[in-house]
Design a protein around this motif. Structure first.
Motif, PDB file in Angstrom:
ATOM      1  N   VAL A 234       0.870  -1.184   0.000  1.00  0.00           N
ATOM      2  CA  VAL A 234       0.000   0.000   0.000  1.00  0.00           C
ATOM      3  C   VAL A 234       0.902   1.227   0.000  1.00  0.00           C
ATOM      4  CG1 VAL A 234      -1.818   1.276   1.154  1.00  0.00           C
ATOM      5  CG2 VAL A 234      -1.773  -1.234   1.280  1.00  0.00           C
ATOM      6  N   GLN A 235       0.741   2.056  -1.034  1.00  0.00           N
ATOM      7  CA  GLN A 235       1.541   3.267  -1.166  1.00  0.00           C
ATOM      8  C   GLN A 235       0.658   4.500  -0.935  1.00  0.00           C
ATOM      9  OE1 GLN A 235       3.010   3.038  -5.164  1.00  0.00           O
ATOM     10  NE2 GLN A 235       4.764   1.726  -4.624  1.00  0.00           N
ATOM     11  N   VAL A 236       1.259   5.485  -0.304  1.00  0.00           N
ATOM     12  CA  VAL A 236       0.628   6.802  -0.194  1.00  0.00           C
ATOM     13  C   VAL A 236       1.594   7.786  -0.828  1.00  0.00           C
ATOM     14  CG1 VAL A 236      -0.268   8.589   1.340  1.00  0.00           C
ATOM     15  CG2 VAL A 236      -0.591   6.165   1.929  1.00  0.00           C
ATOM     16  N   ASN A 237       1.112   8.416  -1.899  1.00  0.00           N
ATOM     17  CA  ASN A 237       1.961   9.316  -2.689  1.00  0.00           C
ATOM     18  C   ASN A 237       3.261   8.617  -3.140  1.00  0.00           C
ATOM     19  OD1 ASN A 237       0.082  11.352  -2.544  1.00  0.00           O
ATOM     20  ND2 ASN A 237       1.092  12.443  -0.877  1.00  0.00           N
ATOM     21  N   GLY A 238       3.132   7.360  -3.523  1.00  0.00           N
ATOM     22  CA  GLY A 238       4.259   6.623  -4.120  1.00  0.00           C
ATOM     23  C   GLY A 238       5.186   5.968  -3.137  1.00  0.00           C
ATOM     24  N   LYS A 239       4.999   6.180  -1.808  1.00  0.00           N
ATOM     25  CA  LYS A 239       5.866   5.558  -0.819  1.00  0.00           C
ATOM     26  C   LYS A 239       5.122   4.427  -0.129  1.00  0.00           C
ATOM     27  CE  LYS A 239       8.841   9.511   0.230  1.00  0.00           C
ATOM     28  NZ  LYS A 239       9.376  10.365   1.315  1.00  0.00           N
ATOM     29  N   VAL A 240       5.786   3.266  -0.005  1.00  0.00           N
ATOM     30  CA  VAL A 240       5.147   2.112   0.639  1.00  0.00           C
ATOM     31  C   VAL A 240       4.989   2.410   2.122  1.00  0.00           C
ATOM     32  CG1 VAL A 240       5.353  -0.339   1.190  1.00  0.00           C
ATOM     33  CG2 VAL A 240       6.103   0.488  -1.051  1.00  0.00           C
TER      34      VAL A 240
END
Length: 801
Positions: free
Chosen positions: A745-751
């Motif tokens: 799960v990424q938020v703004n491309g970060k896991v």
């Protein structure tokens, strides 16, 4: 408990021998599978590590097929006639039969030490009179059908071995066996008319399951081309016949070249004013091999005939005739027309000798500094052909040549008839006698086998005659036709003879009345899978296909091709990446590997070394890795828990591994099959236990690769019988897919999190699960969600601002 590979391997090899575990059944109602590897020449050096690569691969196939319920024939024998044994016998004053028996015993013990599942009940040996009786019988049938004949011809001669060589046995101008530079010699030779089968040998490849490079090599060697034979009149009042694939370029033919041995030269001797120069050139050409003469990169040499010219049939122009060693009397007609504007070799020659160059195709597809490739384009400077395309011109010129009676359509082949005589002792006697009254006569079939006499002097004669020629008590006989005095043929057959039909004898090796029974031939043939080296795809493969097609034509075998499938393996190189050889000091003896690591490790490593079709360097460090893998499998005996099925956590992995190994064996991807089993083993160790059902399946999958250890574990774990008699496991396609997957799960491309979700989860549910994660929920709380992406089985990405 530590794994004692020496004790285990000796134990199971003894059991397999005593119980004839791998003997093919005589029950012709069972589904059959015939797996074949090229039988070896039993040399004094014994096996090298390259041999087991092919044998083990097909052994894995054979073992798997048995476990799948097939009646499997996987045989082994010995291609034991040949020059190396005879040369050794001469040097050491020992009979070749004794040398052969010693070498065979060594090879056989080495093969058995590898645990190969050969059916030793069907072992054959080409030097056994009960075997070569049928080699001689096939020769007699070829003779009776006009496909074996005797001819005076210019042959390749090895001055070291003192033997005639087939073109295929000369490599880079040297004898492939001893490496000596070959020369030419005129001798009377037995020939086999393989050219009568050239079209079928090409056409029938299309329906066979041969790897592409094997088919290509066969087609290139046969070298079929379509063109025309054209007659060029000469100023001597006779004609020269040439073959060309490009009769459309005849208007550009500005000179001719004939072979130095061309018979026209002697015929024109009184007309040729520079005959001394011609003879000197002939003498120099005679010293060169066909390979050296046809080498494209070499300097162009030749002599212009002063006194005789040719006449171009399409325009009546006189053109010069040269002799040059790049034209071979053994190929085509021994004469060529030269079109220097559109052939690189002809261009080089024309520039060297000042010949005219006339362009006849404009706008070819490749422009070069020296000449124009004329595969496409428009005809120019070509009389009635001008303005035509190349394809139109080809048809028009052939029609014109036929109308003018100066040419005919012709299909040509590079393939030449097979030189079948060898002036040596250690080969099959050719069953023919010569009578001054009746000529050559076959001996009666009832007198077969014609055995080799017991002699002690194996040196060939100085003039190249067989040592048999000195033994008049064997040579002198009576003519089977008139009863008068006759002499036996003293040449023997080449080593290729016995290997051209050996796969048929395996089907019924003890038959005294035929090479094999009709029932055995119909049941076992054709060979389902044949593997061998690429070096044999232009020699043995071609010869054996020819013999088999002939046997089909006379009703001996019921199918026209001997092998359904043909694959080839890459070489195993030394650790330095070079070809293994004694001179390089990089030869690896398989006996040493078996002694230090065990046969199962050796087998596993040879399959794990890389892509089966490609060469691979030997790597001792990797052998140790294979040994550790087997030791970890052995360690499973301390982890076995109750239960005959698969645990929920391993169920998908078990089915995936069965599928992977099953399918990879069928395409010789043994390295990836092994990798799949290694991965499964890691998962089992992660679980810290294994059910009896899981270990049972793993042992069956691994058995074709490591048969000794798996049989021992099978027995110690209390499973019934031998794995060799078990059933190959089945897989459920639906269970080859994991029921759950881990996604990022990424938020703004970060896991930010990882979740385990159902494998078939929907996009909405996956995104909802991601948002429900405690860490993710805090990161998106109070933010504006710009985009939500779900990559099935991989990740959820939420973009916020």
């Amino acid at each position: 408990m530590k794994y004692d590979f020496k004790q285990v391997e000796q134990k199971w090899q003894k059991i397999w021998d005593e119980e004839h575990t791998f003997a093919a059944k005589q029950d012709y109602t069972l589904p059959k599978y015939y797996a074949l590897v090229e039988f070896p020449y039993p040399s004094g050096q014994g096996l090298h590590v390259g041999h087991p690569r092919s044998y083990t691969a097909l052994d894995i196939v054979a073992r798997k097929k048995r476990l799948q319920g097939y009646n499997v024939l996987y045989p082994m024998g010995w291609d034991a006639f040949g020059l190396p044994t005879e040369n050794y016998a001469m040097k050491n004053h020992i009979h070749p039969e004794i040398v052969t028996a010693k070498n065979v015993a060594r090879f056989k013990s080495q093969l058995k030490s590898l645990g190969l599942s050969f059916d030793w009940d069907r072992e054959i040996n080409t030097t056994d009179p009960n075997y070569y009786k049928w080699t001689q019988w096939i020769f007699l049938q070829l003779y009776k059908k006009g496909l074996a004949y005797k001819k005076e011809m210019n042959v390749n001669w090895c001055p070291s071995c003192k033997v005639v060589l087939a073109n295929e046995e000369v490599v880079d101008g040297k004898c492939e066996r001893c490496g000596a530079q070959t020369t030419h010699k005129v001798k009377s030779q037995w020939m086999l008319k393989i050219t009568a089968y050239a079209d079928r040998l090409v056409d029938d490849l299309d329906d066979l399951d041969y790897i592409p490079r094997v088919k290509t090599q066969q087609k290139n060697w046969i070298g079929r081309s379509h063109g025309a034979e054209v007659k060029f009149k000469t100023t001597a009042g006779d004609e020269l016949l040439i073959y060309t694939t490009r009769p459309d370029t005849l208007f550009g033919a500005t000179y001719m070249v004939i072979a130095p041995e061309h018979p026209a030269i002697e015929k024109w001797a009184d007309r040729i004013r520079n005959m001394d120069e011609v003879k000197a050139y002939q003498a120099e050409a005679a010293k060169k091999s066909d390979f050296e003469r046809s080498e494209l990169a070499k300097e162009k040499t030749g002599v212009k005939l002063d006194g005789v010219n040719a006449i171009n049939p399409v325009n009546g122009k006189e053109i010069p005739i040269f002799i040059s060693d790049y034209v071979l009397i053994s190929y085509g007609t021994g004469a060529i027309m030269a079109v220097p504007a559109h052939d690189e070799r002809d261009w080089d020659f024309a520039r060297a000798f000042g010949c005219e160059i006339i362009e006849v195709v404009k706008g070819g597809d490749v422009e070069k500094a020296a000449f124009t490739d004329c595969a496409t384009g428009v005809m120019v400077n070509s009389g009635f052909l001008d303005g035509m395309s190349v394809e139109q011109a080809k048809k028009a010129i052939v029609e014109w040549l036929s109308e003018q009676s100066v040419g005919t359509p012709k299909t040509n082949f590079k393939l030449r008839d097979w030189v079948f005589s060898r002036q040596r002792y250690w080969g099959e006697p050719i069953p023919m006698v010569h009578c001054e009254k009746c000529g050559w006569q076959p001996i009666p079939e009832s007198e077969l086998p014609l055995r080799l006499p017991e002699i002690t002097d194996f040196e060939p004669g100085e003039n190249g005659e067989s040592p048999l020629a000195r033994h008049t008590e064997w040579v002198n006989t009576t003519c089977p036709c008139c009863g008068g005095p006759a002499t036996r043929e003293t040449d023997t057959m080449p080593q290729w003879a016995g290997s051209s039909w050996y796969f048929l004898r395996y089907m019924d090796p003890h038959n005294n009345d035929a090479l094999a029974s009709k029932e055995a031939l119909a049941y076992w043939g054709p060979v389902d899978w044949y593997n061998g080296g690429m070096e044999h795809t232009t020699l043995h493969l071609l010869y054996s296909r020819f013999w088999h097609k002939f046997l089909y034509d006379i009703g001996v075998v019921p199918y026209s091709e001997p092998y359904r499938k043909r694959t080839s393996h890459g070489m195993i190189l030394g650790e330095n990446g070079e070809k293994m050889s004694k001179s390089r000091g990089n030869v690896v003896n398989p006996d040493d590997i078996v002694n230090e690591y065990g046969a199962d490790t050796m087998r596993l490593y040879e399959m794990f070394i890389g892509d089966f079709e490609k060469s691979a360097p030997w790597n001792t460090a990797s052998i140790k890795g294979c040994r550790r893998f087997l030791e970890r499998v052995w360690g499973l005996m301390d982890m076995v828990a109750e239960g005959d099925g698969y645990s929920q956590k391993l169920e998908s992995s078990m089915h995936r591994t069965i599928k992977k190994v099953t399918e990879d064996i069928e395409v010789l991807k043994m390295n990836t099959a092994i990798a799949a089993m290694m991965s499964l083993l890691n998962e089992i160790y992660d679980q810290k236990s294994v059910t009896k059902g899981e270990v049972r399946t793993l042992l069956i999958l691994l058995n074709p690769f490591a048969p000794h250890m798996t049989e021992e574990m099978w027995q110690q774990l209390g499973f019934e019988g031998q794995i060799a008699h078990a059933q190959w496991p089945a897989f459920d396609e639906a269970k080859c897919v994991d029921s759950t997957v881990e996604i990022a799960v990424q938020v703004n491309g970060k896991v930010r999190a990882k979740l385990v979700v159902p494998a078939n989860i929907s996009k909405d549910d996956a995104i909802a699960a991601a948002k429900a994660d405690e860490v993710v929920a805090k990161l998106v709380e109070g933010k504006t969600i710009c985009k939500e992406i779900y990559v099935p089985g991989k990740l959820v990405n939420i973009a916020v601002k």
